[in-house]
Scaffold this motif. Structure first.
Motif, PDB file in Angstrom:
ATOM      1  N   UNK A   4       1.065  -1.368   0.157  1.00 40.66           N
ATOM      2  CA  UNK A   4       0.195  -0.204   0.492  1.00 40.66           C
ATOM      3  C   UNK A   4       0.658   1.377  -0.076  1.00 40.66           C
ATOM      4  N   UNK A   5       1.053   2.186  -1.222  1.00 38.08           N
ATOM      5  CA  UNK A   5       1.846   3.236  -0.996  1.00 38.08           C
ATOM      6  C   UNK A   5       0.389   4.351  -0.885  1.00 38.08           C
ATOM      7  N   UNK A   6       0.664   5.676  -0.152  1.00 49.24           N
ATOM      8  CA  UNK A   6       0.058   6.587   0.444  1.00 49.24           C
ATOM      9  C   UNK A   6       0.525   8.012  -1.184  1.00 49.24           C
ATOM     10  N   UNK A  18       2.332   6.522   7.310  1.00 45.53           N
ATOM     11  CA  UNK A  18       3.256   5.484   8.357  1.00 45.53           C
ATOM     12  C   UNK A  18       2.589   4.884   9.197  1.00 45.53           C
ATOM     13  N   UNK A  19       2.514   6.273  10.543  1.00 47.92           N
ATOM     14  CA  UNK A  19       1.458   5.713  11.504  1.00 47.92           C
ATOM     15  C   UNK A  19      -0.051   4.810  10.911  1.00 47.92           C
ATOM     16  N   UNK A  20      -0.306   4.455   9.864  1.00 47.53           N
ATOM     17  CA  UNK A  20      -1.300   3.865   9.744  1.00 47.53           C
ATOM     18  C   UNK A  20      -0.999   2.519   9.081  1.00 47.53           C
ATOM     19  N   UNK A  21       0.558   2.649   8.900  1.00 48.35           N
ATOM     20  CA  UNK A  21       0.838   1.201   8.330  1.00 48.35           C
ATOM     21  C   UNK A  21       1.173   0.918   7.408  1.00 48.35           C
ATOM     22  N   UNK A  22       1.206   2.179   6.389  1.00 43.50           N
ATOM     23  CA  UNK A  22       1.913   2.173   4.525  1.00 43.50           C
ATOM     24  C   UNK A  22       2.576   1.584   4.555  1.00 43.50           C
ATOM     25  N   UNK A  23       3.030   1.113   3.694  1.00 41.52           N
ATOM     26  CA  UNK A  23       4.433   0.317   3.311  1.00 41.52           C
ATOM     27  C   UNK A  23       5.047   1.250   2.077  1.00 41.52           C
ATOM     28  N   UNK A  24       4.484   2.175   2.041  1.00 43.35           N
ATOM     29  CA  UNK A  24       6.289   3.546   1.456  1.00 43.35           C
ATOM     30  C   UNK A  24       4.624   4.504   0.722  1.00 43.35           C
ATOM     31  N   UNK A  25       5.135   5.896   0.703  1.00 42.83           N
ATOM     32  CA  UNK A  25       4.614   6.698   0.037  1.00 42.83           C
ATOM     33  C   UNK A  25       5.201   7.546  -1.254  1.00 42.83           C
ATOM     34  N   UNK A  26       4.286   8.370  -1.939  1.00 42.44           N
ATOM     35  CA  UNK A  26       4.826   9.185  -3.276  1.00 42.44           C
ATOM     36  C   UNK A  26       4.657  10.678  -2.434  1.00 42.44           C
ATOM     37  N   UNK A  27       5.570  11.438  -2.026  1.00 42.85           N
ATOM     38  CA  UNK A  27       5.041  12.043  -1.840  1.00 42.85           C
ATOM     39  C   UNK A  27       5.464  13.830  -2.973  1.00 42.85           C
ATOM     40  N   UNK A  28       4.431  14.542  -3.093  1.00 41.24           N
ATOM     41  CA  UNK A  28       4.177  15.389  -3.725  1.00 41.24           C
ATOM     42  C   UNK A  28       3.973  16.675  -3.044  1.00 41.24           C
ATOM     43  N   UNK A  29       3.826  17.763  -3.878  1.00 40.94           N
ATOM     44  CA  UNK A  29       3.278  19.344  -3.976  1.00 40.94           C
ATOM     45  C   UNK A  29       1.713  19.340  -4.359  1.00 40.94           C
ATOM     46  N   UNK A 204      -4.967   7.915  -1.998  1.00 35.39           N
ATOM     47  CA  UNK A 204      -4.708   9.227  -1.297  1.00 35.39           C
ATOM     48  C   UNK A 204      -5.171   9.118   0.213  1.00 35.39           C
ATOM     49  N   UNK A 205      -6.971   8.647   0.630  1.00 30.13           N
ATOM     50  CA  UNK A 205      -7.180   8.709   1.584  1.00 30.13           C
ATOM     51  C   UNK A 205      -7.349   9.866   2.620  1.00 30.13           C
ATOM     52  N   UNK A 237      -6.148   5.090   6.278  1.00 25.42           N
ATOM     53  CA  UNK A 237      -5.133   4.203   5.756  1.00 25.42           C
ATOM     54  C   UNK A 237      -5.185   3.012   6.300  1.00 25.42           C
ATOM     55  N   UNK A 238      -5.284   3.183   7.096  1.00 21.66           N
ATOM     56  CA  UNK A 238      -5.352   1.598   8.792  1.00 21.66           C
ATOM     57  C   UNK A 238      -6.574   0.666   8.115  1.00 21.66           C
ATOM     58  N   UNK A 239      -8.215   1.811   7.459  1.00 17.67           N
ATOM     59  CA  UNK A 239      -9.032   0.947   7.066  1.00 17.67           C
ATOM     60  C   UNK A 239      -8.988   0.135   5.621  1.00 17.67           C
ATOM     61  N   UNK A 240      -7.842   0.632   4.855  1.00 18.24           N
ATOM     62  CA  UNK A 240      -7.403   0.719   3.355  1.00 18.24           C
ATOM     63  C   UNK A 240      -6.977  -0.356   4.201  1.00 18.24           C
TER      64      UNK A 240
END
Length: 245
Positions: A4-6, A18-29, A204-205, A237-240
């Motif tokens: 799961x990527x957020x 991260x606190x929700x347990x995601x494996x990875x993030x894609x950081x944007x503006x 995006x959650x 995120x946790x629910x996803x």
């Protein structure tokens, strides 16, 4: 296991993911523009406050993906600076005006990314959803050794493009990672995974917070409702993730 990527637009979003347990993030503006290049400060702080991989968007402007020479110079320099500051991968996309992939500049970006280590990931973002031929394009991506493609199946929402995503996974899933995103949330992810067989989900959650200074006097900086802006919801995120198990 489903990765799961957020999709995040700030340091706080990365922390929530991260606190929700995601494996990875894609950081944007500027997520309301589809995501633009984030600041170095946001990347450095996100790396400081989290311990999950962070892929950074490199996109210098809104609209499409057919770039000028100076746009491309900016993107390559942004990517270099972000990688120097700890980015685990770069999400990018170069297209020609006819919807074909810009091979020359794609090669240049991949070479730059991999110069920081083979573990650094080259990700073709949803520019893929604007290509003229998804089958030709994915084969080119495999040949170019792109690590992953983010796609909604050439539709506005991944749930609408699920048939193409399913086909791409069946035909090419052993050769390249396919990350499905756009419109996937805790209410539809389980059915989507079961139908497509996808092993990676991008979401995006989001929820909305209020900033009363968004609209004051006769001036408004709103892009959704009168006073709000989007953030990543740790609970969503946790629910996803629960639905992905």
């Amino acid at each position: 296991m489903t990765i799961v990527e957020i999709c995040c637009g700030s340091v706080e979003d990365c922390i929530a993911a991260a606190h929700g347990g995601a494996n990875r993030v894609e950081l944007n503006s500027a997520l309301h523009m589809g995501g633009l290049t984030p600041s170095v400060a946001s990347l450095r702080l996100a790396k400081q406050y989290t311990n999950i991989p962070i892929v950074t968007m490199v996109r210098p402007r809104s609209a499409g993906f057919c770039y000028s020479h100076t746009d491309i110079e900016t993107m390559l320099l942004d990517a270099k600076i972000l990688l120097e500051n700890g980015a685990d991968g770069i999400a990018f996309g170069f297209l020609h005006e006819n919807g074909s992939i810009d091979i020359e500049n794609t090669k240049a970006m991949i070479k730059l990314i991999k110069s920081f280590g083979e573990e650094k990931e080259a990700v073709l973002h949803r520019a893929f959803d604007c290509v003229s031929d998804p089958y030709e394009t994915i084969e080119q991506c495999i040949e170019l050794k792109i690590d992953r493609i983010l796609t909604s199946g050439l539709e506005n929402k991944a749930t609408e493009g699920k048939d193409l995503i399913k086909t791409l996974i069946e035909e090419y899933g052993n050769e390249i990672e396919i990350l499905a995103g756009s419109g996937i949330n805790e209410t539809n992810v389980k059915e989507f995974i079961e139908y497509t067989g996808v092993k990676q989900i991008h979401s995006s959650c989001k929820e909305w917070l209020i900033d009363k200074t968004t609209t004051m006097n006769n001036v408004s900086y709103a892009y959704h409702e009168k006073y709000d802006y989007e953030i990543v919801s740790e609970e969503k995120v946790k629910k996803l993730i629960d639905q992905c198990k």
